[in-house]
Write a protein that holds these residues in place. Sequence first.
Motif, short mmCIF file in Angstrom:
data_model
loop_
_atom_site.label_atom_id
_atom_site.label_comp_id
_atom_site.label_asym_id
_atom_site.label_seq_id
_atom_site.Cartn_x
_atom_site.Cartn_y
_atom_site.Cartn_z
N ILE A 99 10.37 -17.47 -1.16
CA ILE A 99 11.79 -17.13 -1.23
C ILE A 99 12.00 -15.62 -1.09
N THR A 100 11.23 -14.85 -1.84
CA THR A 100 11.32 -13.39 -1.79
C THR A 100 9.92 -12.85 -1.53
N PRO A 101 9.67 -12.33 -0.33
CA PRO A 101 8.34 -11.82 -0.03
C PRO A 101 8.08 -10.51 -0.77
N PRO A 102 6.82 -10.14 -0.87
CA PRO A 102 6.48 -8.87 -1.51
C PRO A 102 7.09 -7.70 -0.75
N THR A 103 7.47 -6.68 -1.48
CA THR A 103 7.97 -5.46 -0.83
C THR A 103 6.97 -4.32 -0.95
N GLY A 104 6.23 -4.28 -2.05
CA GLY A 104 5.26 -3.21 -2.27
C GLY A 104 3.96 -3.47 -1.54
N LEU A 105 3.11 -2.45 -1.53
CA LEU A 105 1.79 -2.54 -0.92
C LEU A 105 0.72 -2.64 -2.00
N ALA A 106 -0.35 -3.36 -1.71
CA ALA A 106 -1.41 -3.60 -2.69
C ALA A 106 -2.31 -2.39 -2.90
N VAL A 107 -2.29 -1.45 -1.98
CA VAL A 107 -3.01 -0.18 -2.15
C VAL A 107 -2.05 0.93 -1.72
N SER A 108 -2.26 2.12 -2.25
CA SER A 108 -1.37 3.22 -1.88
C SER A 108 -1.68 3.68 -0.46
N MET A 109 -0.68 4.25 0.19
CA MET A 109 -0.88 4.78 1.54
C MET A 109 -1.90 5.92 1.52
N VAL A 110 -1.96 6.69 0.45
CA VAL A 110 -2.94 7.78 0.36
C VAL A 110 -4.34 7.20 0.39
N GLU A 111 -4.60 6.18 -0.43
CA GLU A 111 -5.91 5.53 -0.44
C GLU A 111 -6.21 4.88 0.91
N ALA A 112 -5.20 4.26 1.48
CA ALA A 112 -5.38 3.57 2.76
C ALA A 112 -5.73 4.55 3.87
N ARG A 113 -5.05 5.68 3.91
CA ARG A 113 -5.36 6.70 4.93
C ARG A 113 -6.78 7.22 4.76
N LEU A 114 -7.21 7.39 3.51
CA LEU A 114 -8.58 7.84 3.27
C LEU A 114 -9.59 6.80 3.73
N ALA A 115 -9.33 5.52 3.42
CA ALA A 115 -10.24 4.45 3.83
C ALA A 115 -10.30 4.34 5.35
N ALA A 116 -9.16 4.56 6.00
CA ALA A 116 -9.10 4.47 7.46
C ALA A 116 -9.63 5.74 8.13
N ARG A 117 -9.80 6.78 7.35
CA ARG A 117 -10.29 8.08 7.84
C ARG A 117 -9.41 8.60 8.99
N VAL A 118 -8.10 8.56 8.76
CA VAL A 118 -7.17 9.06 9.77
C VAL A 118 -6.70 10.46 9.40
N ASP A 119 -6.35 11.22 10.40
CA ASP A 119 -5.82 12.56 10.19
C ASP A 119 -4.35 12.47 9.78
N VAL A 120 -3.96 13.41 8.91
CA VAL A 120 -2.56 13.47 8.49
C VAL A 120 -2.00 14.85 8.83
N ASP A 121 -0.69 14.92 9.01
CA ASP A 121 -0.06 16.22 9.29
C ASP A 121 0.17 16.97 7.98
N GLU A 122 0.82 18.11 8.05
CA GLU A 122 1.02 18.95 6.87
C GLU A 122 1.85 18.27 5.79
N SER A 123 2.65 17.28 6.14
CA SER A 123 3.43 16.55 5.13
C SER A 123 2.68 15.32 4.61
N GLY A 124 1.44 15.10 5.05
CA GLY A 124 0.64 13.98 4.58
C GLY A 124 0.89 12.68 5.29
N VAL A 125 1.52 12.72 6.46
CA VAL A 125 1.85 11.52 7.22
C VAL A 125 0.92 11.41 8.42
N SER A 126 0.56 10.20 8.78
CA SER A 126 -0.29 9.94 9.93
C SER A 126 0.51 9.19 10.99
#
Length: 186
Positions: A6-33
């Motif tokens: 009826i109501t799907p999840p809205t949140g994420l099971a891991v933080s985007m910070v942790e996810a970016r680290l696990a994915a080993r992606v580069d981020v810009d100066e504001s921390g966005v990839s």
Amino acid sequence: MSWKLITPPTGLAVSMVEARLAARVDVDESGVSPLDGEIERAIRTYTSEAEGETNRAIMEQAWRLTLDRFNGAIELRRPPLLQVKHVKFYGTTGVQLPLDPQDYQVDGESEPGYIVPAPGKAWPATAARINAVEVEVRCGYGPDHTSVPAAISGFILARLSEHFQSGGQPKNEHVKRLLWPEVVYG
């Protein structure tokens, strides 16, 4: 018996910070990839995989169960159970009625949980029709990653790492073992 989200999840099971680290992606100066959209889709995909492997709801969500009649104990899949929002039924007159919460007990400690008649009570008679009983529940660990057990978030982060480092192909068949402590059998 039928379960419907009826109501799907809205949140994420891991933080985007942790996810970016696990994915080993580069981020810009504001921390966005530039890969944030793909990372979020991957988190949701691997969260769904973890839900399928564990028979749990990981992020908070609402489900509706419909039954043709009351029958013994009503099993509530997708633990952990947060709340039984309502139990409704079509009475013998064909009108949908709410069942008073004092007329039933909820076992939210067992996994899966159950609803049973309260002591001295019995299930009411229902109309002879399909989907005569409706139960709506809220389940999951919580609205965001801070409530997710470490074994589950570890699994999702491991899958993210594989996804972004090996072209999306799982390399370690043992990663699913991280989920073993969280599996609900039944």
